[in-house]
Structures are given as C-alpha cells and as structure tokens.
Design an enzyme around this catalytic site. Structure first.
Site, PDB file in Angstrom:
ATOM      1  N   ARG A   1       0.849  -1.202   0.000  1.00 20.42           N
ATOM      2  CA  ARG A   1       0.000   0.000   0.000  1.00 20.42           C
ATOM      3  C   ARG A   1       0.884   1.252   0.000  1.00 20.42           C
ATOM      4  NH1 ARG A   1      -3.011  -3.367   3.648  1.00 20.42           N
ATOM      5  NH2 ARG A   1      -2.181  -2.312   5.487  1.00 20.42           N
TER       6      ARG A   1
ATOM      7  N   LYS B   1     -13.364  14.173   4.715  1.00 20.30           N
ATOM      8  CA  LYS B   1     -14.466  13.641   3.894  1.00 20.30           C
ATOM      9  C   LYS B   1     -15.335  12.695   4.708  1.00 20.30           C
ATOM     10  CE  LYS B   1     -14.728  10.021   1.110  1.00 20.30           C
ATOM     11  NZ  LYS B   1     -14.423   9.022   0.087  1.00 20.30           N
TER      12      LYS B   1
ATOM     13  N   GLU C   1     -20.256  14.155   1.109  1.00 20.51           N
ATOM     14  CA  GLU C   1     -20.462  13.187   0.018  1.00 20.51           C
ATOM     15  C   GLU C   1     -21.721  12.340   0.239  1.00 20.51           C
ATOM     16  OE1 GLU C   1     -17.296  10.314  -0.576  1.00 20.51           O
ATOM     17  OE2 GLU C   1     -18.098   9.736  -2.518  1.00 20.51           O
TER      18      GLU C   1
ATOM     19  N   LYS D   1     -19.653  16.774  -2.677  1.00 25.03           N
ATOM     20  CA  LYS D   1     -19.160  15.700  -3.560  1.00 25.03           C
ATOM     21  C   LYS D   1     -20.325  14.770  -3.892  1.00 25.03           C
ATOM     22  CE  LYS D   1     -15.771  11.956  -3.701  1.00 25.03           C
ATOM     23  NZ  LYS D   1     -14.368  11.623  -3.484  1.00 25.03           N
TER      24      LYS D   1
HETATM   25  P1  13P Z   1     -15.138   6.885  -6.877  1.00 23.31           P
HETATM   26  O1  13P Z   1     -14.692   8.043  -7.729  1.00 23.31           O
HETATM   27  O2  13P Z   1     -14.438   5.603  -7.200  1.00 23.31           O
HETATM   28  O3  13P Z   1     -16.636   6.756  -6.847  1.00 23.31           O
HETATM   29  O4  13P Z   1     -14.710   7.202  -5.397  1.00 23.31           O
HETATM   30  C1  13P Z   1     -14.985   8.437  -4.872  1.00 23.31           C
HETATM   31  C2  13P Z   1     -14.942   8.349  -3.420  1.00 23.31           C
HETATM   32  O5  13P Z   1     -14.222   9.069  -2.779  1.00 23.31           O
HETATM   33  C3  13P Z   1     -15.822   7.369  -2.730  1.00 23.31           C
HETATM   34  O6  13P Z   1     -15.966   7.732  -1.396  1.00 23.31           O
END
Ligand code: 13P
Length: 366
Positions: free
Chosen positions: A72, A162, A203, A245
């Site tokens: 990783r 986030k 998000e 987002k």
């Molecule tokens: P994806 O662009 O693969 O959907 O991932 C965005 C993301 O941060 C998911 O939490």
C-alpha cells in the site's frame, strides 16, 4: 419593552432557524473559506486515495497484488510522486494509515504532498453500516469521538476531511428516514469539522447499482440534496466553507436505457441548480463506477454547458483516476514509471475537462 408585531414575528423566525442565528460564526471561518476555494480552484481537482485497507485489498487482489502495509505504501508513493500532477491536483484525500505513513525515503506522505502544493485531506467516517430496522439501507457511522480525531488529524497536517453517506435505489428504497438520518449525520460531521478548522467534503452518494432509469436517479438525488442542505441550514453550517461531492445523475448500471453524455450533463446540472445553494464554492464529483473516459466526458460536458453556474464544477475521483495506473503497475517495481505516466495523463485530462477543454482524441496523447 414590548415588541411590535413585526419584530416579534422576525424573532420567532430567528428562534426557529438557528442557521440565521449561528450563521458562519466560527472563528476560523476565513481560513476554511480560503481552503475550500483552493480545493476547487480553476484547472484543479481532487484525488480520492482514501480507500480503506479492505477496499484497496479487493482492488489489489483482482490484479494479484498482495495487500500489505508495504504494497500500500509503494502504491500510494507511486501516485503521490508522479511528475506533473501538482499542476492539476488541489488536494488528495487519504486514509488513516496513509496520513500517518511515510514514503520509502522516509518523507511523510503529508509532507510530500504539501511540498508539492497539494492539500492533504482525510476520510473520517466509520463506513456505511446496515440501518437497523431498514433492511437493504445504510447509515454512515463515526460521530463518536469525532471531535478528538479531527483535532489529531489537523495536528498531523490534514486541511480538509471527507464523510460519505450511501443511498441505494431499488423499487422500495430509499426510505425518507434513511435519507434524513444520513443527512443529519453529514450535518453533524460538517459542524465538527468546521469547528476544528477543517473543510468538510460532503459526500451523499446515490449508488449506480440497480436497473433504475435516469429519471429515478434524478428524483432521488434531488430529494437527498434537499435533505442534506435542510440539515446543514438547521445546524448553522458555513456553506462557503465546504465542498459538495455528489454523484452524477446517471441511469443504474443494469438499466437497458443508458443516457448520452449530453443528457447526463444536462440532468446533473438541472438537479444541482435546483438544490445546491450558490454560497457553496464548489462541486467535486465522485465517479461511482463509471469508466474513466465516461466520467471525464461527463465532467467536460458540464463545464461546456451554457447554463450560468454559481459554483466551480470539478472532480474528486478515485476509481476513474486510479484504474489505469493501478492496472499498469500491478505490483511490479519496474512498471512504476509507465504507471505514473498513465496517472498523470488521466489527471491532466480531468483538469482539461474541468475547464471544458477535453476531447476524446486527447486520450491517445499519453
Ligand atoms: P469513486 O470516484 O471511485 O466513486 O470514489 C470516490 C470516493 O471518494 C468514494 O468515497
């Protein structure tokens, strides 16, 4: 003194609407507004590299790469040191392990990113968990102890955060209570992040899984955004100091009627202009399982739209940025350089799309 009728009714409104009273009263308001604007600055977008060890493990496994702290580290180091990305990335969202990890030369990833002018961010939610009493639905957990975790992430160098809520669509879902519970958790997270001087990325992801059509995705996305901004207003969040987002408005993956690029751009902007206040500085889309080319084309079409848009429209992709370099690397040290070239190319194409200057022919110009 007795209040006249008008003052009394104004006071009544104020008492019922804490957003008007609390407003953006945080001492660190200037700082978070500045950081939020930087995250969505022209020509730039965000790399989401915050997959949990379990999620990155599944992606490694599909390519036969062992999943260890070392692999990783090697993979994240490959991404973050790719030449040229600093011209197109404003920020990178990290996972707890990566925020505390160092590159092979001993430099902390946070310092490596900061030295390239890229803001380090951190995923702080505890994941989407089954919503008790509502089979098939999810609620994101992680509010307990969040204030303390945010403070320690800030001390380690994070500038933004986030939290992802997940909304699944099928014939009976989402339920109103699942949407409301997720919106409430998002708003509580936003208040804590802003209190700690960190910009929250909000998000609320409406998933692409299923056979629903684009109109249903549009209706659900609109309802979700309305509930999220209702909750943000009720808590008194500083809208100028956050980044949204969202998903794009697309038909479910199994829907036989897939929309054109133009139709996705139009439905997405129609929904966002209805439900996202102009005070929000920027929208940074997730890719959600779209192919890299499709996600870039959708972003480009939105930025070519004639609609006047009050916010910046950019990317915060994970899979749509990482699939090409991860496949090219496949865990082989001798393939680091070609993988970095593919990654920098994808980042550049999305930077162009974010300005409405992408075209399919540019795909070949690696
Ligand atoms: P994806 O662009 O693969 O959907 O991932 C965005 C993301 O941060 C998911 O939490």
């Amino acid at each position: 003194m007795r209040l006249g009728r008008t003052s009394a009714s104004v006071l009544g409104v104020l008492l019922e609407c804490p957003s008007i009273v609390a407003g953006c009263s945080h001492v660190n308001r200037m700082q978070i507004e500045e950081t939020a604007r930087r995250l969505v600055a022209p020509e730039r977008g965000i790399l989401a590299a915050d997959e949990s060890s379990a999620t990155i493990g599944k992606r490694f496994e599909a390519l036969g790469i062992p999943c260890t702290a070392e692999t990783r580290r090697a993979y994240r180091g490959l991404l973050f040191s790719s030449p040229g990305i600093e011209r197109h990335l404003s920020g990178v969202i990290l996972y707890d392990e990566t925020l505390k990890q160092s590159a092979q030369n001993g430099e902390r990833f946070v310092d490596l990113l900061a030295s390239r002018g890229i803001l380090p961010g951190i995923k702080v939610d505890g994941g989407a968990k089954p919503f008790a009493g509502h089979p098939g639905e999810f609620v994101t957990e992680g509010l307990d102890g969040l204030r303390e975790r945010l403070g320690s992430y800030r001390d380690l160098g994070a500038r933004f955060t986030k939290w992802r809520a997940v909304i699944a669509i099928d014939a009976l879902h989402p339920s109103r209570i699942a949407v409301r519970s997720n919106a409430e958790a998002l708003a509580r997270y936003v208040m804590l992040a802003q209190e700690q001087g960190l910009v929250p990325i909000v998000e609320p992801e409406v998933l692409m899984e299923g056979d629903h059509d684009q109109a249903r995705c549009e209706a659900v996305t609109g309802e979700v955004l309305q509930q999220v901004f209702d909750a943000l207003h009720a808590h008194g969040a500083c809208l100028e100091g956050l980044v949204l987002k969202p998903n794009m408005v697309v038909a479910g993956k199994k829907c036989p009627n897939q929309s054109t690029v133009e139709a996705v751009a139009e439905a997405t902007l129609r929904t966002l202009t209805r439900f996202v206040p102009a005070a929000v500085p920027g929208i940074a889309f997730l890719s959600g399982g779209q192919t890299p080319e499709r996600a870039t084309a959708h972003l480009n079409a939105m930025n070519q739209s004639q609609r006047p848009l009050p916010w910046q429209v950019t990317f915060s992709f994970s899979r749509a940025l990482q699939e090409p370099p991860l496949g090219a690397w496949a865990g082989q040290a001798e393939r680091v350089v070609p993988a970095q070239k593919l990654f920098a190319h994808r980042v550049r194409l999305n930077s162009l799309a974010r300005m409405g200057r992408y075209s399919h022919e540019l795909e070949e110009a690696v």
